[in-house]
Design an enzyme around this catalytic site. Structure first.
Site: not given
Ligand code: NCD
Ligand code: ZN
Length: 346
Positions: A17, A19, A101, A138, A176, A249, A265
């Site tokens: 996982h 980004h 997702k 999520h 997560h 994450d 976030a």
């Molecule tokens: C993630 C993001 O910034 O893309 N942020 C996070 O707090 N984890 C999105 C997500 O996975 O919830």
């Molecule tokens: Zn995430």
């Protein structure tokens, strides 16, 4: 007391996982994930989201170019209320979409196009169940009346438990997880239900966001919970159960987007991810369980081979910098300014 080994060699791990963003930031962050992991499940919450096979194919090409050789991005389809089951299934059949997702609409960063009600994608989920395509969730309700610290537990009750009951063959990764309730739900479900756990949810509880003042770099979603939940997650991660595996994450945001009146976030943990996880396994006296969590359980769940290569970490102080320059974007990493006890050798 037994001596802790000073070196640890394990099969090369994967990040289930992450980004990676796009554009210049992708160029700046992909190398960190590629350095430690052979493969990664790449989240599709770009703007616009990755909801077509063509968009995923093009994004995959950009990631491969940014990460360099030896790293395989595994792409995901961003489910929307209107996505066609045929598109999702075609992407899976063509080897483009490893999984799909589910973001409840407005649950987190980049989820504005998410699903407003799982009933709307029932046909897509039935097709995924039929073809064995994993659904990555999520797991938070978005109802503003539900306390933010309860949103994961309420999601289990209202959405996840009924879904798993109605589609018993669907392969689900509860992403997560942050609560004792989630760890228990996954443990008690059948082998088709698994979970990823981030390093931050093993290290911090919700106090970290308010230690001496507001700490935006400790804020991610789902938000860190009480200490009892952190301890339950540590127990799950280090249990040796194949249902729990590594998913960082890692979610980079520019320092200015975090340190502001309404901060984003997301915690950027990719640069020292393995060092961070390993600290937890050492503290729990579970170094022997680390390879399973990091390198074996994920491939087993996804039906993929374990990586042939290995990586080594050694006991040595590793100072995490205050900031990382991601190709022109300054980002504060998880553990900024701290010294971790292990060093990634390669
Ligand atoms: C993630 C993001 O910034 O893309 N942020 C996070 O707090 N984890 C999105 C997500 O996975 O919830
Ligand atoms: Zn995430």
């Amino acid at each position: 007391m037994t001596d802790t080994p000073t070196r640890l060699t394990i099969r090369r791990p994967d990040d289930w996982h992450v980004h990676l963003r796009d554009g210049p930031v992708l160029e700046g962050v992909a190398k960190y994930t590629a350095q430690q992991f052979a493969r990664a499940i790449v989240m599709p919450n770009l703007s616009p989201p990755v909801s077509t096979v063509e968009a995923a194919r093009a994004y995959r090409t950009r990631i491969v170019a940014a990460a360099g050789p030896g790293f395989t991005p595994l792409m995901t389809a961003y489910l929307t209320d209107t996505i066609a089951a045929d598109e999702v299934a075609r992407g899976h059949a063509e080897g483009v979409f490893t999984a799909a997702k589910l973001y409840p609409a407005h649950a987190t960063t980049g989820s504005a196009h998410g699903v407003t009600d799982v009933a709307n994608i029932r046909g897509v989920l039935e097709r995924m169940e039929a073809i064995g395509m994993p659904l990555l969730i999520h797991g938070e309700v978005t109802d503003a009346h539900v306390d933010i610290f309860d949103r994961e537990a309420v999601f289990i009750e209202r959405v996840l438990a009924p879904l798993v009951r109605d589609l018993p063959g669907l392969r689900v990764v509860f992403e997560h997880i942050t609560t004792a309730e989630a760890a228990a739900f996954v443990t008690e479900s059948g082998p088709n239900v698994a979970a990823t756990i981030t390093p931050q949810h093993l290290h911090i509880n919700r106090n970290a966001m308010f230690a001496g003042g507001i700490r935006p770099h400790m804020y991610c979603l789902p938000v860190a919970k009480r200490e009892l939940h952190r301890l339950a997650l540590r127990k799950a991660a280090t249990s040796g159960s194949p249902k729990f595996f590594l998913g960082t994450d890692s979610a980079p945001h520019a320092i200015g987007a975090k340190e502001t009146a309404c901060g984003c976030a997301g915690i950027f943990n990719a640069p020292y991810a393995l060092e961070s996880y390993l600290a937890v396994f050492e503290e729990e006296g579970a170094l022997d369980k680390f390879e399973g969590f990091a390198s074996l359980h994920g491939p087993a769940f996804y039906g993929l081979p374990v990586n042939a290569e290995t990586v080594t970490l050694e006991k040595a102080p590793t100072l995490v910098p205050d900031q990382i320059d991601a190709n022109g974007t300054p980002i504060v990493p998880f553990h900024a300014g701290e010294t971790l006890g292990w060093r990634f050798v390669g």
